[in-house]
Design a protein around this motif. Sequence first.
Motif, PDB file in Angstrom:
ATOM      1  N   LEU A  38       0.894  -1.266  -0.011  1.00 48.89           N
ATOM      2  CA  LEU A  38       0.039   0.152   0.138  1.00 48.89           C
ATOM      3  C   LEU A  38       0.692   1.144   0.034  1.00 48.89           C
ATOM      4  N   GLY A  39       1.127   1.766  -1.267  1.00 55.55           N
ATOM      5  CA  GLY A  39       2.253   2.825  -1.279  1.00 55.55           C
ATOM      6  C   GLY A  39       1.801   4.155  -1.579  1.00 55.55           C
ATOM      7  N   ALA A  40       2.121   5.216  -0.998  1.00 56.92           N
ATOM      8  CA  ALA A  40       1.735   6.829  -1.222  1.00 56.92           C
ATOM      9  C   ALA A  40       2.918   7.542  -1.391  1.00 56.92           C
ATOM     10  N   ALA A  41       3.024   8.277  -2.103  1.00 57.79           N
ATOM     11  CA  ALA A  41       4.076   9.307  -2.564  1.00 57.79           C
ATOM     12  C   ALA A  41       3.584  10.495  -3.493  1.00 57.79           C
ATOM     13  N   LYS A  42       4.481  11.470  -3.293  1.00 60.14           N
ATOM     14  CA  LYS A  42       4.345  12.820  -3.913  1.00 60.14           C
ATOM     15  C   LYS A  42       3.989  12.510  -5.321  1.00 60.14           C
ATOM     16  N   THR A  43       3.351  13.574  -5.835  1.00 64.02           N
ATOM     17  CA  THR A  43       3.225  13.543  -7.317  1.00 64.02           C
ATOM     18  C   THR A  43       4.702  13.756  -7.861  1.00 64.02           C
ATOM     19  N   GLY A  44       4.647  13.091  -9.096  1.00 66.64           N
ATOM     20  CA  GLY A  44       5.866  13.045  -9.969  1.00 66.64           C
ATOM     21  C   GLY A  44       7.007  12.294  -9.370  1.00 66.64           C
ATOM     22  N   SER A  45       6.969  11.485  -8.342  1.00 63.97           N
ATOM     23  CA  SER A  45       7.886  10.776  -7.702  1.00 63.97           C
ATOM     24  C   SER A  45       8.386   9.382  -8.479  1.00 63.97           C
ATOM     25  N   GLY A  46       7.552   8.890  -9.530  1.00 65.25           N
ATOM     26  CA  GLY A  46       8.161   7.816 -10.188  1.00 65.25           C
ATOM     27  C   GLY A  46       7.230   6.393  -9.653  1.00 65.25           C
TER      28      GLY A  46
ATOM     29  N   MET B 112      -0.406 -10.945 -10.171  1.00 66.76           N
ATOM     30  CA  MET B 112      -0.391  -9.667  -9.550  1.00 66.76           C
ATOM     31  C   MET B 112      -1.538  -8.649  -9.922  1.00 66.76           C
ATOM     32  N   LEU B 113      -2.110  -8.000  -9.090  1.00 62.44           N
ATOM     33  CA  LEU B 113      -3.152  -7.022  -9.330  1.00 62.44           C
ATOM     34  C   LEU B 113      -2.692  -5.374  -8.815  1.00 62.44           C
ATOM     35  N   VAL B 114      -2.627  -4.546  -9.709  1.00 61.34           N
ATOM     36  CA  VAL B 114      -2.212  -3.239  -9.415  1.00 61.34           C
ATOM     37  C   VAL B 114      -3.553  -2.155  -9.777  1.00 61.34           C
ATOM     38  N   LEU B 115      -3.622  -1.469  -8.785  1.00 63.24           N
ATOM     39  CA  LEU B 115      -4.613  -0.287  -8.804  1.00 63.24           C
ATOM     40  C   LEU B 115      -3.730   0.943  -8.596  1.00 63.24           C
ATOM     41  N   ASP B 116      -3.758   1.839  -9.716  1.00 62.33           N
ATOM     42  CA  ASP B 116      -3.022   2.922  -9.553  1.00 62.33           C
ATOM     43  C   ASP B 116      -4.176   4.042  -9.378  1.00 62.33           C
ATOM     44  N   GLU B 117      -3.799   4.914  -8.434  1.00 60.62           N
ATOM     45  CA  GLU B 117      -4.916   6.031  -8.254  1.00 60.62           C
ATOM     46  C   GLU B 117      -6.063   5.451  -7.603  1.00 60.62           C
ATOM     47  N   ALA B 118      -5.825   4.443  -6.711  1.00 65.80           N
ATOM     48  CA  ALA B 118      -7.180   3.717  -6.274  1.00 65.80           C
ATOM     49  C   ALA B 118      -8.239   4.443  -5.651  1.00 65.80           C
ATOM     50  N   ASP B 119      -7.671   5.619  -4.889  1.00 68.96           N
ATOM     51  CA  ASP B 119      -8.751   6.418  -4.256  1.00 68.96           C
ATOM     52  C   ASP B 119      -9.705   7.063  -5.240  1.00 68.96           C
ATOM     53  N   ARG B 120      -9.024   7.507  -6.328  1.00 67.69           N
ATOM     54  CA  ARG B 120      -9.652   8.279  -7.298  1.00 67.69           C
ATOM     55  C   ARG B 120     -10.879   7.196  -8.113  1.00 67.69           C
ATOM     56  N   CYS B 121     -10.491   6.095  -8.371  1.00 68.48           N
ATOM     57  CA  CYS B 121     -11.304   5.151  -8.587  1.00 68.48           C
ATOM     58  C   CYS B 121     -12.430   5.014  -7.927  1.00 68.48           C
ATOM     59  N   LEU B 122     -12.217   5.188  -6.802  1.00 70.41           N
ATOM     60  CA  LEU B 122     -13.564   4.922  -5.899  1.00 70.41           C
ATOM     61  C   LEU B 122     -14.410   6.382  -5.799  1.00 70.41           C
TER      62      LEU B 122
ATOM     63  N   LEU C  20      -1.016  -1.312  -4.295  1.00 69.24           N
ATOM     64  CA  LEU C  20      -2.060  -0.211  -4.350  1.00 69.24           C
ATOM     65  C   LEU C  20      -1.286   1.069  -4.204  1.00 69.24           C
ATOM     66  N   PHE C  21      -1.378   1.997  -5.152  1.00 70.45           N
ATOM     67  CA  PHE C  21      -0.511   3.161  -5.022  1.00 70.45           C
ATOM     68  C   PHE C  21      -1.372   4.693  -5.477  1.00 70.45           C
ATOM     69  N   SER C  22      -0.993   5.344  -4.686  1.00 66.91           N
ATOM     70  CA  SER C  22      -1.675   6.731  -4.785  1.00 66.91           C
ATOM     71  C   SER C  22      -0.887   7.822  -4.375  1.00 66.91           C
ATOM     72  N   ALA C  23      -1.327   9.101  -4.475  1.00 65.30           N
ATOM     73  CA  ALA C  23      -0.412  10.300  -3.947  1.00 65.30           C
ATOM     74  C   ALA C  23      -1.098  10.761  -2.827  1.00 65.30           C
ATOM     75  N   THR C  24      -2.592  10.633  -2.444  1.00 66.58           N
ATOM     76  CA  THR C  24      -2.931  11.076  -1.515  1.00 66.58           C
ATOM     77  C   THR C  24      -3.465   9.825  -0.713  1.00 66.58           C
TER      78      THR C  24
END
Length: 763
Positions: free
Chosen positions: A82-90, A190-200, A223-227
């Motif tokens: 469950l990853g979170a990082a600033k925008t533009g961090s790769g 593997m299952l990857v959800l990018d910007e998962a909070d926005r999907c919801l 799961l990855f998101s910036a927020t």
Amino acid sequence: MAKKIKMNTAMRKEARKREDDYLKGLETKIQEYDPKTANSKFFKDLPISSQTLKGLSEAAFIKLTDIQRESIPVSLKGYDVLGAAKTGSGKTLAFLIPILEKLYRERWTEYDGLGALVISPTRELAMQIYEVLTKIGTHTSLSAGLVIGGKDVKFELERISRINILIGTPGRILQHLDQAVGLNTANLQMLVLDEADRCLDMGFKKTLDAIIGNLPPTRQTLLFSATQSNSLSDLARLSLTNYKSVGTKDITNKDDDEPATPKTLQQSYVISELADKLDVLFSFIKSHLKAKIIVFMSSSKQVHFVYETFRKMQPGISLLHLHGRQKQKARTETLDKFSRAQQVCLFATDVVARGIDFPAVDWVLQLDCPEDVDTYIHRVGRSARYGKKGRSLIILTPQEEVFLQRLKAKKIEPEKLTIKQSKKKSIKPQLQSLLFKDPELKYLAQKAFISYVKSIYIQKDKEVFKFDSLPTDDFAISLGLPGAPNIKFKGTKSFERAKELKNSSRKLKALEKADDDGEIRDKTKEVKTKYDKMFGRKNQTVLSEHYMNVTGVQGAENEEDEDNFMTIKRKDHILNEDELPELSLPTSIRGQKRALSKKASLSTKGNASKTVFDDDGVAHPVYELEGEEDFAKKGDAKTQKDEYLKKETEVMATADSTDKQVAKEKRQEKKRKRLEAMRREEMAEYSDNEGDVETQVYLGTGNLSDDMEDAESDTEDRQNKRARFNSTSDSEDDSDANEYGVTEIDAPETLEDLESLTARLIQ
């Protein structure tokens, strides 16, 4: 021959053994790798395969970012992340590299089916992930596919069974899970959800739940998101087991003093009235013509209106627009143009606010206040990516100034700027003129007004978005409208329902309506013409609303609306036959002829006469007889006669002078053309005699007097040359003749010189 086959078999066994040893050594390195003690700075320091390293180096990915350094080793070991990082961090490479490594260590082939599934909330982000995967995975034998809305479904269905890595949006992925015969998710790794909070947030919660229900529980989930948000943690509890939270900003740590925005981003804000926002935007663009700008707005109708009006006013910079209602081809072309351009302004909605990597964006301007702090973070994240510098500006109304407190709670404190009144330009008169000339722009302005007011009405944070204090009249005038349009509001549940329908798949809705035999039911069996379909499209024409009022489609809701001037209020037009006048032909033959003959009918009622209307709207015959008393008031008959003749004489004199001037101009033009033709003939004869001389064409200056003077001067020059030639010839006869009687004469230059020489020789 048999010996050669044994050698090949031995070689294959040796190669397979080397590959087994390499994979075992790679697995050992992964288990022994500790990110805290290793302190890796480059991708080559990570325990990943040589194929992936080669693809990364060719794509110019050399140095690790913080989120990549922390998440990739954890993902390689098989943990849920469950990853979170600033925008533009790769974050994209943080889950693509583990996907490639996982399938490589499992020796995945095309016969094993789908091995990894990547879900993205927007089409643009899915396309970007696919492009990055094709760059770094060129040296692998895996196949990848992209499935998004707006593409050909049949083309995807034919090839989706042979894809190892599938990237797409939730609606299209669920559609393929329901329809594709060869798509098997039983072996998914593997299952990857990018910007998962926005999907919801976008209404994909039910779709995601349906997708996850079709996947095996033994998979690895990233799961990855910036927020951070509660919906993201809820999804983590549903689909992640034994997960680890990684990233530069831990989701479970809420007391972090570090802001969620990049350090190289310079943030600022201005306070402006709602009616002055477009003036501020236009003035900002005019003062930053050599910059790359993104302007975020709350709705697609606002984007469309601002783009069309600003494009006509020509601020001096290239303008683009992007929103979710565009066709996929137009969206892709706009993304490509904006990425390549250096001096451009893009008007967009939040469809490109997340994850999209635009190179070298100088300014991120937020014309409308975002719905929450997370949206603000994602918007400003389009600039200052990968350590580069960037700037952001948000325009807030005095009622929305409370939003600064929400930002301060997340350690985000933008700097306040003041607008110089000397550089501020009002465009309200220009907008009013444009809307007056173009009804389509007026229609777009009305839709933009309605969409903005509705967006304020449905916001959850009522302290920031105060609907009751909106200056609707001033805002409508700022858009160029004469007044605020009428708006009918529905409940909040209807807006949420409309949002779900907007983001749901049309194909899936059609399948839900299908019968057991697979045929789609048609509730309305009536036949519709192309005109009915055209007027049925609500947002395609200005007259659609009036058309529905006339045809009675909207029912009795609009009957009491005074503005609907074309509404039919009486619908029971039942006429009694007794009240109707008797319309029948006369019984006699002569009467029938008179009734059907136009000439005969006019003979009985008099000749038809024309009428004119005075200033009061009263009709008068063209030639109306004046009363004797009115005639006597104007004076005696002789005086009136003299005045009438004098007036007519002046009119005739003016017309006569005009006719004479026109006739004179025609004669001069005719004369000029004749002289021009003569000149061209002389030049043609001269060019025939002198073949080496280049032909020259003389055109009139447009002034007849100048052309006449030029013609006269040319005639005088020719006469002077002829006189000089004759005198020279005579003198040469007397003095220059030698003892043999031969006279030396210069070569003739013009036709006159040649004629004179000929006459001289004949004599």
